[in-house]
Structures are given as C-alpha cells and as structure tokens.
Design an enzyme around this catalytic site. Structure first.
Site, mmCIF file in Angstrom:
data_model
loop_
_atom_site.group_PDB
_atom_site.id
_atom_site.type_symbol
_atom_site.label_atom_id
_atom_site.label_comp_id
_atom_site.label_asym_id
_atom_site.label_seq_id
_atom_site.Cartn_x
_atom_site.Cartn_y
_atom_site.Cartn_z
ATOM 1 N N ASP A 1 14.743 15.721 1.265
ATOM 2 C CA ASP A 1 13.475 16.409 1.060
ATOM 3 C C ASP A 1 13.731 17.821 0.551
ATOM 4 O O ASP A 1 14.832 18.366 0.708
ATOM 5 C CB ASP A 1 12.655 16.433 2.347
ATOM 6 N N GLU B 1 14.224 17.643 6.701
ATOM 7 C CA GLU B 1 14.943 18.832 7.146
ATOM 8 C C GLU B 1 14.165 20.106 6.878
ATOM 9 O O GLU B 1 14.257 21.076 7.629
ATOM 10 C CB GLU B 1 16.316 18.900 6.459
#
Length: 447
Positions: A92, A155
C-alpha cells in the site's frame, strides 16, 4: 559461496526485468486509507502474488486478514537445517494529491534527468517489493535457506496485520526478519538501521460553545474553541522547539551522525528557517520525542466566516524514543492533554493507535552478516543509523519469534527519496546494490 561481484554481474542482466516489474507496481494507486477506492488495493495484492510466483515462489498467495486488506505470503523451502529468513515489505502507498505539488504524474513511473525514477510508492515501498523480486530471481531456484515472504497491505494506515501475525505464530516464525522498508542517508552510502522511533497517536477535541455564534457580537468574552486549541497545542513545545510532555522519555544517539547537508536537502527546510530542538541533529531525529499535529477539523480559509467555533478536533502523532514503552508514552501524552483546560474548556482525548519503538540487538550474528554484505557490495564502511519512522509489524515479529534478529534496510534514501511527499523517487542503481546485498545476506545466512 557466491560473492558480491558475481551477484552484481547477474543483476546487470536482471535489472531491466526488475525495473519493469517495479514500474507496473507504481502504476497501481494502492491507497488503503479509508474512503479511497478499494479495487486498486486488491489489484495490487494480486499483482504482488503474480510477481512472486514469476520469481520462483510457486505457493505465493493472498491471506485474508480480519477487518483489513489481505497480505501476501509465500514459503520457499531451503536445505535441511538451514535458518528461516522472513522478507517483509508492504504494497500500500500514501495518497498523492495534486496540491502536494507533483511535477510528474504520480501514477506513471518517470525517469528524469537525474536518473531517478519518480512516482508514488516508487521508494515507499515498491522498491522493497522490487528488492524481494530480484532476490528471488537470483536465489529461488536453489535457495540457500528457507525463505518466507510477507507483504502487507495496510502499513500506511491503521494496520490489521499485527494481531493476525500474533494469532498465527507458526506461519510467521523465523530466525531472521529482513524489513525492506527504510534506507540509508544517501545513495551509495551504506547504512544499517539499528533503532526506530515508535509512533503513538490520539485525537483531542476542544469544545467551548453549544453552537457557532457571531464573532463580533460575542467575541471577547465567549471563548472560541480554536483559540483554546491553539493554547493547548502551543504548550507541547518549549521555546527551543523541544517536545516537553511530562512522562515522555528522551535519549541520545550513540551511532553515526546525521549528515546535516543530507538532512537539510531531504527535509526541504526553507533558507533562514531554524531547526527545532536541542542536542545533536542525530539526537533530535533518532532518539528524542517529537510531537506533530497531523490533522485538524476546522473551516478552510475559503469557507471560514465571522463566527466563534464551538468545537475543534485535532489529531496528534508523537514519535517516541527507542527503548521507551509505547503504551506508557501514549498515556503520558493523553493525560497531559486532558489536563489542559484554558478557560475551563471541555477536552476529550481518544486513542488512535500505538506503534512500538524498537532497538536492534547489534550483537546478533545475522546483523554482523548484514553489515558484511553491505560492506562487500558497496566497498565502504557501513553506518549505524536510526530512523524517525516506525514499522508496526516489528513488535509483532518479536512476539512470534523473540529470538529472531531483525535487519532494517532498503532503498529509501533520506536525501532525495521524499517518501510521503511530492515527487517521491528511487535511485535504480541503489536498488541494484541493495538487491545484491540482500541476496548476499541470505547466502551468508545459509552458509
């Protein structure tokens, strides 16, 4: 045993493929923040599975993470009795709004005159994914050790991976964890990160009125919530800019010095503007606490009108010193905020998250092997550096594998990478060197 020169030579032929894979990943806007389109995030997860399978991880798969985006997992058997090495990265990325000031399309990898590749996630952390891909292309056909791969999808936001990892300790157990989500001070300057500041966060809501009222008719006696909030937030720092919150720990940095010109270039501080705080530059960014207001719910300048605001909400992020207890540090911050009530305003404080600080056991043999691998690839001495950022998964790895050594490195150089900001970029030559160093480390560990 394979040496650094041989790995670099093999990568000369392999890098066009690595960079092509990297470019395909950068084109996917995998923003996992609430409110963003979920489809690209799922597309990205599958793209990582396909990439790892093509690299030799035949069993790469998506694992459902309760309440969150799936993680990618693979397990490549190694020789009997060899150590287990877990390679970590995340797929991400941060948002890339136009108002950040991008000079090229953030979702189209662009190689500019300086040789760097620009795009959102080009460094953080699709460079880590490219490192793992290149490492597997070099080693997966004949792995020197058992290689597990864990790639996270949240994250950059509030992650759900940590409880999932802690609930499945056998799957994620390892002897060494290699976290490819960080970097050196500058390219071609090898650095091994030995400490992370943690990150604890909360919101504060200040209320003074039942509803908005005219600032001319009532201003001067009726308290404005924004004015009260300003007074509270101003007390978080002293005149020098040091964070001053009772009960929040501080420290000093024992390793390599932060290079001031590198820091000035990377931080984008305007000419004539002073640094915050006291102590060495390394102390201030790697060992001391730092509180930041990262968001506030107030009218913007276009929509602002002549009213006293009844309520204002802000979100605070406190970077905490390595070795400190994250829960205790968050409690200290929240207690301090609750105690601040100018004009008897109403104050509500709520926890957002707790990210633990971490200090590497530099005596571990795997850490020495990582230092040797860097030294052999770069032909230079390796700096022991810190990081002001946090990587939440590290604390969970410590719980499921308490004896595991944790290697923190990557391609996100402080000087030019500009992670989370406009014109994020990565140096492809640095990506090649770090891929070689990672492959060499696994070879050393297997031997």
């Amino acid at each position: 045993m394979t040496d650094a020169a041989e790995l670099m030579q093999k990568l000369d032929a392999l890098m066009p493929d690595v960079l092509d894979r990297h470019a395909k990943l950068v084109r996917i806007p995998s923003i996992a923040f609430p409110g963003f389109d979920e489809k690209p995030v799922h597309e990205m997860g599958q793209a990582v599975v396909d990439m790892l399978r093509d690299a030799g991880a035949a069993d790469a798969e998506l694992l459902a993470v309760p309440d969150g985006y799936p993680c990618v997992y693979a397990d490549i058997p190694g020789p009997e009795g060899s150590p287990t090495v877990l390679l970590y990265a995340h797929y991400d990325v941060q948002p890339a709004p136009k108002e950040q000031g991008w000079t090229s399309d953030p979702w189209e990898p662009t190689k500019k005159a300086d040789g760097r590749i620009y795009g959102r996630g080009a460094a953080d952390d699709k460079s880590g994914l490219a490192m793992h891909y290149g490492t597997l292309k070099l080693l997966a056909a004949n792995p020197p050790c058992r290689i597990k791969i864990l790639v996270e999808g949240e994250e950059e936001t509030i992650s759900h991976l940590e409880p999932f990892v802690e609930a499945n300790p056998e799957r994620f157990a390892c002897d060494v964890a290699v976290i490819a989500d960080i970097g050196p001070q500058a390219v071609n300057r090898p650095g091994l990160t030995t400490a992370l500041r943690g990150d604890v966060s909360c919101t504060i809501t200040v209320s003074t009125l039942a509803n908005p009222v005219h600032s001319g008719l009532f201003g001067g006696a009726a308290p404005d919530a924004m004015t009260a909030m300003i007074r509270i937030l101003a007390g978080l720092h002293d005149d020098a800019g040091d964070t001053v919150i009772p009960g929040v720990d501080s420290g000093t940095w024992p390793g390599a010095a932060m290079d001031e010109p590198v820091y000035r270039a990377g931080s984008a501080i305007l000419d004539g503007v002073d640094y915050l705080g006291t102590g060495s530059l390394s102390d201030r960014i790697w060992a001391k606490p730092s509180v930041t207001v990262i968001g506030m719910d107030v009218p913007n300048t276009v929509e602002g009108s002549n009213v006293l605001l009844p309520s204002v909400k802000a979100r605070l992020s406190l970077r905490i010193a390595p070795g400190s207890d994250a829960d205790a540090q968050l409690d200290a911050l929240m207690s301090h905020l609750r105690a601040q009530t100018p004009w008897n305003c109403k104050v509500e404080v709520e926890k957002v998250k707790t990210g633990h600080a971490f200090a590497v056991d530099t005596s571990a043999s795997a850490i020495k092997a990582a230092e040797d691998a860097l030294s052999e690839v770069y032909g230079k001495n390796v700096e022991a550096i810190g990081s002001g950022g946090s990587i939440p998964l590290v604390a969970s790895i410590q719980k499921v594998a308490p004896k595991a050594a944790i290697v923190l490195w990557g391609v996100q150089d402080t000087e030019h990478a500009r992670i989370h900001a406009s014109d994020e970029s990565v140096d492809p030559a640095e990506l090649q060197r770090m891929t070689a160093a990672q492959a060499l480390l696994l070879t050393k560990l297997g031997a």
